[in-house]
Design a protein around this motif. Sequence first.
Motif, PDB file in Angstrom:
ATOM      1  N   THR A  34      11.095 -12.605   2.383  1.00 48.57           N
ATOM      2  CA  THR A  34      11.072 -12.010   1.060  1.00 48.57           C
ATOM      3  C   THR A  34      12.478 -11.700   0.572  1.00 48.57           C
ATOM      4  O   THR A  34      12.711 -11.564  -0.607  1.00 48.57           O
ATOM      5  N   GLU A  84      14.543  -9.144   0.581  1.00 47.20           N
ATOM      6  CA  GLU A  84      14.801  -7.988  -0.247  1.00 47.20           C
ATOM      7  C   GLU A  84      16.261  -7.583  -0.080  1.00 47.20           C
ATOM      8  O   GLU A  84      16.890  -7.865   0.926  1.00 47.20           O
ATOM      9  N   THR A  89       7.332   7.827   1.317  1.00 50.16           N
ATOM     10  CA  THR A  89       7.287   7.403  -0.070  1.00 50.16           C
ATOM     11  C   THR A  89       6.951   8.591  -0.973  1.00 50.16           C
ATOM     12  O   THR A  89       6.080   9.391  -0.656  1.00 50.16           O
ATOM     13  N   THR A 121      -4.307  -3.840  -9.029  1.00 47.63           N
ATOM     14  CA  THR A 121      -3.622  -3.194  -7.908  1.00 47.63           C
ATOM     15  C   THR A 121      -4.414  -2.033  -7.337  1.00 47.63           C
ATOM     16  O   THR A 121      -5.024  -1.256  -8.074  1.00 47.63           O
ATOM     17  N   LEU A 139       1.263   3.811  -2.252  1.00 47.32           N
ATOM     18  CA  LEU A 139       1.938   2.532  -2.430  1.00 47.32           C
ATOM     19  C   LEU A 139       0.869   1.460  -2.630  1.00 47.32           C
ATOM     20  O   LEU A 139      -0.193   1.530  -2.016  1.00 47.32           O
ATOM     21  N   HIS A 152      -4.829   1.903  -9.335  1.00 48.44           N
ATOM     22  CA  HIS A 152      -3.513   1.970  -9.966  1.00 48.44           C
ATOM     23  C   HIS A 152      -3.694   2.432 -11.407  1.00 48.44           C
ATOM     24  O   HIS A 152      -4.626   2.014 -12.090  1.00 48.44           O
ATOM     25  N   GLN A 210       4.874  -6.302   1.989  1.00 45.06           N
ATOM     26  CA  GLN A 210       6.261  -6.751   1.861  1.00 45.06           C
ATOM     27  C   GLN A 210       7.187  -5.925   2.733  1.00 45.06           C
ATOM     28  O   GLN A 210       8.050  -6.452   3.428  1.00 45.06           O
ATOM     29  N   ARG A 211       6.992  -4.624   2.687  1.00 42.72           N
ATOM     30  CA  ARG A 211       7.886  -3.745   3.419  1.00 42.72           C
ATOM     31  C   ARG A 211       7.778  -3.960   4.925  1.00 42.72           C
ATOM     32  O   ARG A 211       8.774  -4.010   5.636  1.00 42.72           O
ATOM     33  N   LYS A 233       2.750  -4.047  -1.714  1.00 44.38           N
ATOM     34  CA  LYS A 233       4.080  -3.504  -1.410  1.00 44.38           C
ATOM     35  C   LYS A 233       4.186  -3.169   0.078  1.00 44.38           C
ATOM     36  O   LYS A 233       5.229  -3.377   0.714  1.00 44.38           O
TER      37      LYS A 233
END
Lengths: 173, 173
Positions: free
Chosen positions: B7, B9, A73, A118, A78, A112, A85-86, A82
Amino acid sequence: MPSVEATNEQIDLLREARRQWEEHWGEEPAPAMAAVTTLMRAQQILMGHLNDLLAPFDLTFARYEVLMLLYFTREGALPLGKIGQRLQVHPTSVTSLIDRLERDGYVERVAHPSDRRTTLARLTVAGRNTAGQATKILNEDKFGMGSLPPESHEELVLLLDRIRETGGDAVSP
Amino acid sequence: MPSVEATNEQIDLLREARRQWEEHWGEEPAPAMAAVTTLMRAQQILMGHLNDLLAPFDLTFARYEVLMLLYFTREGALPLGKIGQRLQVHPTSVTSLIDRLERDGYVERVAHPSDRRTTLARLTVAGRNTAGQATKILNEDKFGMGSLPPESHEELVLLLDRIRETGGDAVSP
DNA sequence: GTCAGATAGTAGGGCATCCGAGCTTTTCTG
DNA sequence: CAGAAAAGCTCGGATGCCCTACTATCTGAC
């Protein structure tokens, strides 16, 4: 998290289970059952092997995946959500993974810049170095898949992608 | 133990990881890495699906496997250690699994007739009935493998057996 | 502008898995 | 036959995964 020691029994228990299945419920459901149990066992073996390889780095495969996600990334940071989710893991699992990675100094929690809800996980220098070294080890070991030729790896991915689709994973052709 | 919600994506993250891998470390290690990550994810999805199917019976796939092992055994009883060997799980895991199966009335601990070190886990009537009902559900669902034709199940088994061999599993041809 | 609803992260609880340590019992050895 | 070694099970601790709250914050509708 090393794997269970090999017992090397003479008969293959998964094949035996399949025989029993055909005997009790006929030929129809047996292939699916055999495929599932074989998949579970192969995963268990692979996971154990990978964790053995990663143990010297104080890593598990789950934590290694987080490291590599950050590694790829931009900025090496991150939001925790996130990451979940990834990698398709529950938010509470991410909290736990980041806790341990932070404990070992591989990532750090950063606020953040604009959203105060966040939290960002940011790769540290040590984390980046360790990720690189661990990857070298895993690549050299072919991720424990050395018993299969590369063509078979592709076959495997094609077959398993069908299963992934049923789980909602996006598998673009 | 339901699976993580899909999700959906747009991009497939496993393919994306593979692209990054090829970019950073070349073409050689990428297929193995892709195969491993795909296998892990497919296993996670399958396990979640099976656990969803088994939840109404107060079972998980791990406990279901124990039940079926006993189901196929003469007398419906087996020493705990034997169960661990057959299912390739650690003795302490067997203790934990039998604890929960016993709590739910599916098995009971019985003294070994001659060896006082050994404890037998014996299937109860309720356990046998539940095992049968759960199997009916799983068979009807094709163990979550409905997206693949039976021929592919065989292919999958052949490929995964190579991995199992590296883990010391007896895979007789 | 204010307040309801959505989002982000975490705490606590349950399950599965491993490991090391410890206890009891059996088996083997000298 | 007595002591050492091995085998069988369980306990406590760690990790990973999930779920259900719960708090803090942001967003959007009115």
